[in-house]
Design a protein around this motif. Structure first.
Motif, short mmCIF file in Angstrom:
data_model
loop_
_atom_site.label_atom_id
_atom_site.label_comp_id
_atom_site.label_asym_id
_atom_site.label_seq_id
_atom_site.Cartn_x
_atom_site.Cartn_y
_atom_site.Cartn_z
N ARG A 1 0.80 -1.22 0.00
CA ARG A 1 0.00 0.00 0.00
C ARG A 1 0.84 1.28 0.00
N ASN A 2 1.73 1.45 0.93
CA ASN A 2 2.49 2.71 1.04
C ASN A 2 3.96 2.45 0.70
N THR A 3 4.21 2.17 -0.57
CA THR A 3 5.56 1.79 -0.99
C THR A 3 5.88 2.36 -2.36
N VAL A 4 7.18 2.45 -2.63
CA VAL A 4 7.72 2.68 -3.97
C VAL A 4 8.90 1.74 -4.16
N VAL A 5 9.40 1.68 -5.39
CA VAL A 5 10.49 0.76 -5.73
C VAL A 5 11.73 1.57 -6.10
N THR A 6 12.85 1.24 -5.47
CA THR A 6 14.10 1.97 -5.71
C THR A 6 15.17 1.07 -6.34
N GLY A 7 14.80 -0.12 -6.75
CA GLY A 7 15.73 -1.03 -7.40
C GLY A 7 14.98 -2.25 -7.89
N ARG A 8 15.56 -2.97 -8.83
CA ARG A 8 14.94 -4.18 -9.36
C ARG A 8 16.00 -5.27 -9.51
N TYR A 9 15.57 -6.50 -9.29
CA TYR A 9 16.47 -7.64 -9.47
C TYR A 9 16.78 -7.83 -10.96
N GLU B 1 17.51 10.25 -3.73
CA GLU B 1 17.07 11.64 -3.59
C GLU B 1 15.61 11.75 -4.05
N LEU B 2 15.26 11.05 -5.12
CA LEU B 2 13.87 11.00 -5.57
C LEU B 2 12.98 10.39 -4.49
N TYR B 3 13.46 9.31 -3.88
CA TYR B 3 12.67 8.67 -2.83
C TYR B 3 12.41 9.62 -1.66
N GLU B 4 13.44 10.34 -1.23
CA GLU B 4 13.26 11.26 -0.09
C GLU B 4 12.24 12.35 -0.44
N ARG B 5 12.27 12.80 -1.68
CA ARG B 5 11.28 13.80 -2.11
C ARG B 5 9.87 13.22 -2.05
N VAL B 6 9.69 12.03 -2.63
CA VAL B 6 8.34 11.47 -2.70
C VAL B 6 7.85 11.05 -1.32
N ARG B 7 8.78 10.71 -0.46
CA ARG B 7 8.39 10.37 0.91
C ARG B 7 7.81 11.60 1.62
N ARG B 8 8.45 12.77 1.42
CA ARG B 8 7.92 14.00 2.01
C ARG B 8 6.53 14.31 1.48
N ILE B 9 6.32 14.06 0.18
CA ILE B 9 5.01 14.30 -0.41
C ILE B 9 3.99 13.34 0.18
N LEU C 1 5.90 6.54 3.20
CA LEU C 1 6.28 5.60 2.15
C LEU C 1 7.54 4.82 2.51
N ALA C 2 7.47 3.52 2.34
CA ALA C 2 8.66 2.67 2.44
C ALA C 2 9.21 2.46 1.04
N HIS C 3 10.43 1.96 0.95
CA HIS C 3 11.01 1.66 -0.35
C HIS C 3 11.77 0.35 -0.27
N ALA C 4 11.99 -0.28 -1.42
CA ALA C 4 12.73 -1.54 -1.47
C ALA C 4 13.15 -1.82 -2.89
N SER C 5 14.13 -2.71 -3.01
CA SER C 5 14.46 -3.30 -4.31
C SER C 5 13.56 -4.51 -4.47
N GLU C 6 12.95 -4.66 -5.65
CA GLU C 6 11.95 -5.68 -5.85
C GLU C 6 12.26 -6.56 -7.06
N THR D 1 15.88 7.09 -11.09
CA THR D 1 14.67 6.37 -11.49
C THR D 1 13.89 5.99 -10.25
N LEU D 2 12.59 6.24 -10.28
CA LEU D 2 11.72 5.82 -9.20
C LEU D 2 10.58 5.01 -9.80
N ASP D 3 10.37 3.81 -9.26
CA ASP D 3 9.44 2.83 -9.83
C ASP D 3 8.36 2.52 -8.80
#
Length: 380
Positions: free
Chosen positions: A178-186, A304-312, A320-325, A341-343
């Motif tokens: 629910r409250n996530t974004v992706v900051t890396g991919r396998y 840096e993109l993640y920190e921005r979107v987390r503030r939003i 928002l949490a983030h992870a490599s997926e 890149t933010l996924d």
């Protein structure tokens, strides 16, 4: 960020009505006319929202692509590229089994989560900012492609060329929670497997033959048994034999391998290629490497993109949490290029690639505002 992201004018009912048209326009990757119809529909909607749109002929045998640019005083300068795909894994006729339907906050339909919903909220967010008089600091471009579900064999060069023109890459693939974004991919690799047997009459001379189907079955088990915590192997899409009274000569399958690190994928590649063997009598087992998605590890720009979107997200009332997926996306390519890149910026839902694929309707607005807020501050 100075604007109030909670005021971005997005309406879930209106968005769902538009998204329904997309979901009910089935677009399985291998059906070019269907994908072309979907692309034409998306192009029509984007033009109505104010985008300047161009249709790009697709790879041979596959659907067209669409490139859109929202009018901007700095048009032509490096800006933001939103990448998405409109092909799906669902074959024509899936709507009969998985019709577009809604119950409360849940809505079902083929491709609604992966990733028609994410693409729709992205273009809606751009339009919503314009409606409220907010001009994004950077020009916004959108690229919709036609072959992501088969590993992007034909559009990778287009994606990389377009991405290289921009400063930031946003990918509205589904959120993994629910409250996530992706900051890396396998890393992901595909392989074509072919077992070559020896024919004979299955009733009169069974022992004279060598079954390609039997060979494939044995190798399938051995290949999947190589799966460990660092590298997985999954065999599917199997075909073998033509007549039940003939010992099958050819059996084919595909294998998908995923690894958390590039070195693990390279090790897996070495291991599966070791199954390749050709005998003098023409029998054997052939392993051919197909398309590969490189590993994408989070760069400083991505974080840096993640920190921005987390503030939003915090301004919208969630953290928002983030992870490599795993799973792979076209973000693998742009991330591996070193581009910020933010996924996983798309809708919230579950059970993608199944007959229970669905989204949370409320996420059309919450995730749309998240994207809109990010577009409104990048480059400021």
């Amino acid at each position: 960020m100075t604007m109030d992201v909670t005021k971005i004018p997005l309406d879930a009912e209106r968005m769902l009505s538009g998204l329904r048209r997309w979901v009910e326009c089935e677009s399985p990757t291998y059906d070019k006319p269907s994908v072309d119809r979907m692309m034409a529909l998306a192009a029509e909607d984007m033009q109505a929202m104010g985008f300047e749109v161009e249709t790009i002929p697709g790879p041979e045998g596959l659907g067209n692509c669409v490139r859109g640019a929202f009018p901007h005083p700095r048009a032509g300068e490096p800006g933001i590229l939103i990448i998405g795909h409109l092909d799906t894994v669902h074959p024509l006729g899936t709507l009969e089994k998985l019709p577009f339907r809604r119950e409360g906050d849940i809505c079902w339909g083929p491709g609604i989560c992966d990733m028609k919903g994410g693409n729709y909220i992205a273009i809606s967010a751009v339009k919503a900012l314009a409606e409220m008089g907010v001009e994004t600091p950077l020009p916004v471009h959108v690229l919709l492609t036609s072959d992501e579900e088969i590993g992007t064999p034909g559009t990778r060069a287009l994606i990389e060329a377009e991405a290289a023109k921009h400063r930031y890459i946003l990918v509205p693939e589904p959120a993994w929670a629910r409250n996530t974004v992706v900051t890396g991919r396998y890393a992901i690799a595909r392989y074509h497997l072919t077992a070559m047997g020896r024919p004979s009459h299955a009733g009169a001379a069974l022992k004279a033959g060598q079954s390609a189907v039997k060979m494939m079955a044995r190798q399938l088990i051995a290949i999947e048994d190589m799966t460990d915590e660092d590298c997985t192997f999954s065999v599917s899409v199997m075909h073998g034999g033509q007549w039940v009274n003939c010992v099958p000569t050819i059996a084919r399958a595909e294998c998908l391998s995923m690894a958390k690190r590039q070195e693990d994928l390279d090790r897996g590649t070495e291991n599966i290629l070791a199954f390749d063997r050709r005998e003098a009598d023409g029998t054997g087992f052939v392993v051919e490497k197909s398309v590969v998605r490189p590993v994408w590890e989070a760069s400083a720009g991505t974080m840096e993109l993640y920190e921005r979107v987390r503030r939003i997200g915090n301004a919208l009332g969630f953290d928002l949490a983030h992870a490599s997926e795993g799973g792979g996306s076209d973000g693998n390519f742009t991330g591996a290029m070193g581009l910020p890149t933010l996924d996983g910026l798309g809708v919230v839902g579950a059970d993608v690639h199944t007959l229970n694929e669905h989204i949370e309707v409320s996420s059309l607005v919450s995730r749309g505002r998240l994207l809109g807020g990010l577009l409104a501050e990048l480059g400021a």
